[in-house]
Design a protein around this motif. Structure first.
Motif, PDB file in Angstrom:
ATOM      1  N   UNK A  34       0.791  -1.284  -0.053  1.00 35.94           N
ATOM      2  CA  UNK A  34       0.012  -0.006   0.023  1.00 35.94           C
ATOM      3  C   UNK A  34       0.820   1.219   0.170  1.00 35.94           C
ATOM      4  N   UNK A  35       1.814   1.212   0.729  1.00 32.23           N
ATOM      5  CA  UNK A  35       2.818   2.293   0.855  1.00 32.23           C
ATOM      6  C   UNK A  35       3.674   2.487  -0.701  1.00 32.23           C
ATOM      7  N   UNK A  36       3.811   1.417  -1.249  1.00 33.31           N
ATOM      8  CA  UNK A  36       4.327   1.606  -2.629  1.00 33.31           C
ATOM      9  C   UNK A  36       3.595   2.296  -3.506  1.00 33.31           C
ATOM     10  N   UNK A  37       2.295   1.970  -3.467  1.00 28.62           N
ATOM     11  CA  UNK A  37       1.335   2.524  -4.322  1.00 28.62           C
ATOM     12  C   UNK A  37       1.349   4.041  -4.389  1.00 28.62           C
ATOM     13  N   UNK A  38       1.642   4.714  -3.044  1.00 28.10           N
ATOM     14  CA  UNK A  38       1.746   6.075  -3.139  1.00 28.10           C
ATOM     15  C   UNK A  38       2.983   6.815  -3.428  1.00 28.10           C
ATOM     16  N   UNK A  39       4.096   6.019  -3.673  1.00 26.40           N
ATOM     17  CA  UNK A  39       5.216   6.523  -3.986  1.00 26.40           C
ATOM     18  C   UNK A  39       5.228   6.776  -5.524  1.00 26.40           C
ATOM     19  N   UNK A  40       4.256   6.448  -6.279  1.00 29.47           N
ATOM     20  CA  UNK A  40       4.198   6.843  -7.723  1.00 29.47           C
ATOM     21  C   UNK A  40       3.694   8.238  -7.873  1.00 29.47           C
ATOM     22  N   UNK A  41       4.168   8.535  -8.947  1.00 30.02           N
ATOM     23  CA  UNK A  41       3.462   9.886  -9.430  1.00 30.02           C
ATOM     24  C   UNK A  41       2.081   9.586 -10.100  1.00 30.02           C
ATOM     25  N   UNK A  42       0.957  10.270  -9.541  1.00 31.59           N
ATOM     26  CA  UNK A  42      -0.341   9.753 -10.104  1.00 31.59           C
ATOM     27  C   UNK A  42      -1.003  10.980 -10.669  1.00 31.59           C
ATOM     28  N   UNK A  43      -0.541  11.502 -11.806  1.00 34.94           N
ATOM     29  CA  UNK A  43      -1.044  12.728 -12.505  1.00 34.94           C
ATOM     30  C   UNK A  43      -2.313  13.193 -12.418  1.00 34.94           C
ATOM     31  N   UNK A  44      -3.374  12.168 -12.491  1.00 32.71           N
ATOM     32  CA  UNK A  44      -4.682  12.429 -12.646  1.00 32.71           C
ATOM     33  C   UNK A  44      -5.621  12.383 -11.576  1.00 32.71           C
ATOM     34  N   UNK A  45      -5.344  11.426 -10.639  1.00 34.92           N
ATOM     35  CA  UNK A  45      -6.077  11.306  -9.555  1.00 34.92           C
ATOM     36  C   UNK A  45      -4.918  10.720  -8.326  1.00 34.92           C
ATOM     37  N   UNK A  46      -5.139  11.114  -7.258  1.00 37.11           N
ATOM     38  CA  UNK A  46      -4.322  10.508  -6.228  1.00 37.11           C
ATOM     39  C   UNK A  46      -4.595   8.996  -6.264  1.00 37.11           C
ATOM     40  N   UNK A  47      -3.838   8.289  -5.505  1.00 41.68           N
ATOM     41  CA  UNK A  47      -4.297   6.685  -5.716  1.00 41.68           C
ATOM     42  C   UNK A  47      -5.214   6.464  -4.169  1.00 41.68           C
ATOM     43  N   UNK A  48      -4.915   7.265  -3.327  1.00 36.39           N
ATOM     44  CA  UNK A  48      -5.576   7.051  -2.185  1.00 36.39           C
ATOM     45  C   UNK A  48      -7.465   6.548  -2.197  1.00 36.39           C
ATOM     46  N   UNK A  49      -7.701   7.564  -3.043  1.00 34.72           N
ATOM     47  CA  UNK A  49      -9.309   7.290  -3.336  1.00 34.72           C
ATOM     48  C   UNK A  49      -9.558   5.979  -4.215  1.00 34.72           C
ATOM     49  N   UNK A  50      -8.794   5.373  -4.520  1.00 34.68           N
ATOM     50  CA  UNK A  50      -9.155   4.158  -5.288  1.00 34.68           C
ATOM     51  C   UNK A  50      -8.692   2.975  -4.580  1.00 34.68           C
ATOM     52  N   UNK A  51      -8.163   3.167  -3.238  1.00 35.93           N
ATOM     53  CA  UNK A  51      -7.756   1.806  -2.196  1.00 35.93           C
ATOM     54  C   UNK A  51      -8.701   1.542  -1.268  1.00 35.93           C
ATOM     55  N   UNK A  52      -9.286   0.491  -1.188  1.00 35.20           N
ATOM     56  CA  UNK A  52     -10.114  -0.041  -0.172  1.00 35.20           C
ATOM     57  C   UNK A  52      -9.510  -1.301   0.594  1.00 35.20           C
ATOM     58  N   UNK A  53      -9.438  -1.329   1.868  1.00 31.98           N
ATOM     59  CA  UNK A  53      -9.118  -2.315   2.834  1.00 31.98           C
ATOM     60  C   UNK A  53     -10.076  -2.648   3.489  1.00 31.98           C
ATOM     61  N   UNK A  54     -10.058  -3.941   4.117  1.00 29.52           N
ATOM     62  CA  UNK A  54     -11.279  -4.143   4.930  1.00 29.52           C
ATOM     63  C   UNK A  54     -11.678  -3.265   6.110  1.00 29.52           C
ATOM     64  N   UNK A  55     -10.944  -2.051   6.354  1.00 31.32           N
ATOM     65  CA  UNK A  55     -11.128  -1.357   7.221  1.00 31.32           C
ATOM     66  C   UNK A  55     -12.199  -0.230   6.560  1.00 31.32           C
ATOM     67  N   UNK A  56     -11.970   0.018   5.165  1.00 31.96           N
ATOM     68  CA  UNK A  56     -13.030   0.877   4.670  1.00 31.96           C
ATOM     69  C   UNK A  56     -14.507   0.397   4.738  1.00 31.96           C
ATOM     70  N   UNK A  57     -15.485   1.331   5.358  1.00 30.52           N
ATOM     71  CA  UNK A  57     -16.722   0.966   5.261  1.00 30.52           C
ATOM     72  C   UNK A  57     -17.298   0.380   4.009  1.00 30.52           C
ATOM     73  N   UNK A  58     -16.788   0.934   2.805  1.00 30.23           N
ATOM     74  CA  UNK A  58     -17.612   0.460   1.751  1.00 30.23           C
ATOM     75  C   UNK A  58     -16.681  -0.848   1.174  1.00 30.23           C
TER      76      UNK A  58
END
Ligand SMILES: Cc1cc2nc3c(=O)[nH]c(=O)nc-3n(C[C@H](O)[C@H](O)[C@H](O)COP(=O)(O)OP(=O)(O)OC[C@H]3O[C@@H](n4cnc5c(N)ncnc54)[C@H](O)[C@@H]3O)c2cc1C
Ligand SMILES: *[C@@H]1O[C@H](CO)[C@@H](O)[C@H](O)[C@H]1NC(C)=O
Ligand SMILES: *[C@@H]1O[C@H](CO)[C@@H](O)[C@H](O)[C@H]1NC(C)=O
Ligand SMILES: *[C@@H]1O[C@H](CO)[C@@H](O)[C@H](O)[C@H]1NC(C)=O
Ligand SMILES: *[C@@H]1O[C@H](CO)[C@@H](O)[C@H](O)[C@H]1NC(C)=O
Ligand SMILES: *[C@@H]1O[C@H](CO)[C@@H](O)[C@H](O)[C@H]1NC(C)=O
Ligand SMILES: *[C@@H]1O[C@H](CO)[C@@H](O)[C@H](O)[C@H]1NC(C)=O
Length: 530
Positions: A34-58
């Protein structure tokens, strides 16, 4: 094979190799991933809003929204450590590279209609790379083409085409919630196949992310890989981002009908004749036979009713005259026929009443409805009449089963076996889907209906293709050979590989060896490298 790297990717790849140490094989680190994912440049959308772990309510609702088969949505079904619902291609690249570096398996999911749940289950730790957010469609009528992202559903594709033109369509499947990602990479058949072949016969370009995180199109991937992903299953080769479809001409009005006859009404004679007639009809006619069990009274007596569901690229007068001549026993009349636009005919096939607004093509499921088991067969010789009686008897015993019998012939017979990985071309009368579905929960019900389905399939052995017993890869069936998710055995792969692809299996293995020699993209029925 030539790889062209856009400058931003070279940057991404160099950032990655500097900042992310390789982990030892076998150790799985979800936090590191999960940390690795955020190390990338994401020019269009931050990746945070695409990540769901069992802790996310949805998490749970996102997980089940694209599960089609309830058999793979039980308490016992292994769950992903995370779902990456990619919003941009940079999210896809990051997911592939970080999963590889952290020893995690990914399951690629578009519409989630895999019969055996291979896009969202695994018996090793895994994450789902979910494509449903990457679903835009760009129809270019002047160019007679459309770019379709993998997360689009067939219904969305049909709607996008049908709201722009009524004289072009696209040959693809019947269920509108099936995803473009799995459907096109597995072949894609539907009611235009006798005129235009499969979806893959009309796909002219594609973009995909490789195991190295590179984005390739047809030109940069080369003809071998482009061949493989058009029928060989995408998930052995990379993550398909989008497809370019070549639209096909259709008349402004097409004709559809659905005539149902029971055993008591003489359907056995009709079906006996249908099996050799339907593959020889003009290409403009697609005449499916769909046997299902039906109550005849309220005392529990049952029969089999076969629906002859027809599609004709022309007027009702013409198809009535044509079938009156070649198949008078069916008794098709003008009053049975509806003249509708091509896009409205896709609504008809989806079993909505004539006149339903085409917006129904856009509706999305929120969870799976039924438990099911599917199997497939190819029929090359006419089935003796008495065998149909045995089929009806067995179906009545099983009750919760129906079949789709789809005639081949026409364009399907003109395309060579090796033109695409889909090898079932000339020489087939029709192919059969066996599909049992039920609502009863629990392993007992599942075991009962699954074994019933296998019994019918076993009964059909003498009358269907042999050595190999051919099967349709889009109708995934783990009974014909399955590996473990953590180990791909070549001999096992050869079993399902020959059934799905016949001689094309060898070329698929060569392409796999070339593009993914370390077998990062794998599942229970993937193509193994040498
Ligand atoms: C109700 C129903 C009706 C159907 N009707 C038809 C029909 O009329 N004609 C027909 O041909 N088939 C039909 N099918 C079969 C269908 O085409 C396949 O199940 C197809 O694989 C589903 O695609 P998906 O994207 O919805 O499934 P998924 O479960 O998401 O994916 C299926 C497979 O493709 C892989 N995959 C998905 N997306 C990608 C991607 N972007 N890149 C690489 N790999 C990917 C997955 O990992 C998995 O292995 C039907 C299935 C169902 C359940
Ligand atoms: C899931 O939760 C994490 C941690 O709270 C958060 O960073 C992330 O944005 C959430 N994901 C979504 C899709 O809301
Ligand atoms: C991802 O973002 C880039 C940059 O904004 C954009 O060009 C591209 O079309 C996006 N891709 C997808 C699949 O959304
Ligand atoms: C694969 O996983 C199964 C259980 O899921 C386990 O029993 C087996 O030892 C594993 N094999 C390898 C080669 O890791
Ligand atoms: C219907 O069921 C009843 C009771 O089992 C039986 O007597 C009768 O013969 C059945 N009728 C038909 C048409 O099969
Ligand atoms: C069908 O053909 C028969 C004779 O071949 C003809 O008499 C009849 O009118 C035709 N029916 C239709 C609906 O065309
Ligand atoms: C055809 O008719 C049968 C029997 O009534 C029905 O079950 C089926 O849904 C119909 N199919 C279509 C495409 O209308």
């Amino acid at each position: 094979m030539k790889f062209r790297n856009p400058p931003v990717l070279l940057f991404i790849l160099s950032v990655l190799s500097l900042s992310i140490p390789w982990t030892t094989a076998g150790t799985v680190s979800i936090d590191g991933f999960l940390q690795c994912l955020t190390k990338y440049p994401h020019p269009a959308h931050t990746i945070q809003e695409s990540i769901y772990t069992p802790q996310n309510s949805s998490f749970q609702s996102v997980l089940v929204a694209h599960i089609n088969n309830r058999r793979y949505s039980t308490a016992a079904t292994p769950k992903p450590l995370a779902i990456i619902a990619a919003k941009n291609e940079s999210h896809v690249q990051a997911t592939v590279l970080c999963a590889k570096h952290h020893g995690l398996q990914i399951k690629i999911r578009s519409g989630g209609h895999d019969f055996e749940g291979l896009s969202y289950t695994s018996d090793v730790p895994f994450v789902i790379l979910d494509m449903f957010n990457i679903n835009s469609i760009d129809v270019n009528v002047a160019d007679k083409s459309a770019w379709v992202h993998s997360g689009a559903t067939l219904g969305e594709v049909y709607y996008a085409i049908g709201t722009k033109t009524n004289v072009y369509g696209f040959p693809a499947g019947i269920c509108p919630t099936v995803g473009a990602g799995g459907h096109f990479s597995g072949g894609g058949y539907g009611f235009l196949m006798r005129k235009y072949g499969l979806s893959v016969d009309n796909i002219v370009d594609a973009r995909l992310v490789t195991a190295n995180g590179r984005i390739l199109d047809r030109k940069s991937m080369g003809e071998d890989l482009f061949w493989a992903i058009r029928g060989g299953g995408g998930a052995s080769f990379g993550v398909i981002l989008s497809w370019k479809l070549k639209l096909v001409p259709v008349p402004a009005k097409v004709t559809v009908f659905n005539l149902t006859k029971t055993i008591e009404e003489g359907v056995t004679d009709l079906v006996y004749k249908w099996q050799t007639l339907a593959p020889q009809l003009p290409k403009e006619v697609f005449l499916r036979a769909q046997p299902q069990v039906k109550n005849i009274d309220t005392k529990g007596n049952k029969t089999v009713a076969v629906s002859f569901i027809g599609h004709f690229l022309g007027t009702s007068d013409k198809v009535v005259a044509l079938l009156n001549e070649s198949f008078p026993e069916l008794g098709l009349q003008r009053k049975d026929c509806y003249e509708v636009s091509w896009v409205e005919s896709t609504v008809f096939w989806a079993e909505s009443p004539i006149g339903t607004p085409i917006e129904i093509l856009l509706s999305k499921p929120t969870e799976p409805e039924t438990f099911y088991k599917g199997k497939s067969d190819y029929v090359k010789q006419p089935i003796p009449k008495h065998v149909f009686d045995s089929i009806w008897k067995k179906m009545i015993e099983i009750e919760h089963i129906w079949m789709d019998w789809n005639p081949h012939g026409g364009r399907m017979s003109e395309i060579s076996e090796s033109a695409t990985p889909y090898p079932h071309r000339a020489g087939n009368l029709f192919f059969a889907l066996y599909y049992s579905s039920w609502y009863d929960e629990g392993i007992e019900a599942t075991n009962k209906y699954v074994s019933f389905t296998r019994e019918l399939y076993d009964m059909m052995t003498p009358y269907v293709s042999k050595s190999p017993r051919e099967a349709f890869q889009n109708y995934r069936d783990l009974d014909i050979g399955a590996n473990q998710d953590n180990k791909t055995n070549f001999e096992t792969a050869t079993l399902y590989g020959r059934n799905y692809f016949k001689g094309n299996f060898d070329r698929l293995v060569r392409v796999k060896t070339m593009v993914d020699p370390l077998n990062f993209f794998k599942h229970k029925q993937s193509i193994p490298p040498l």
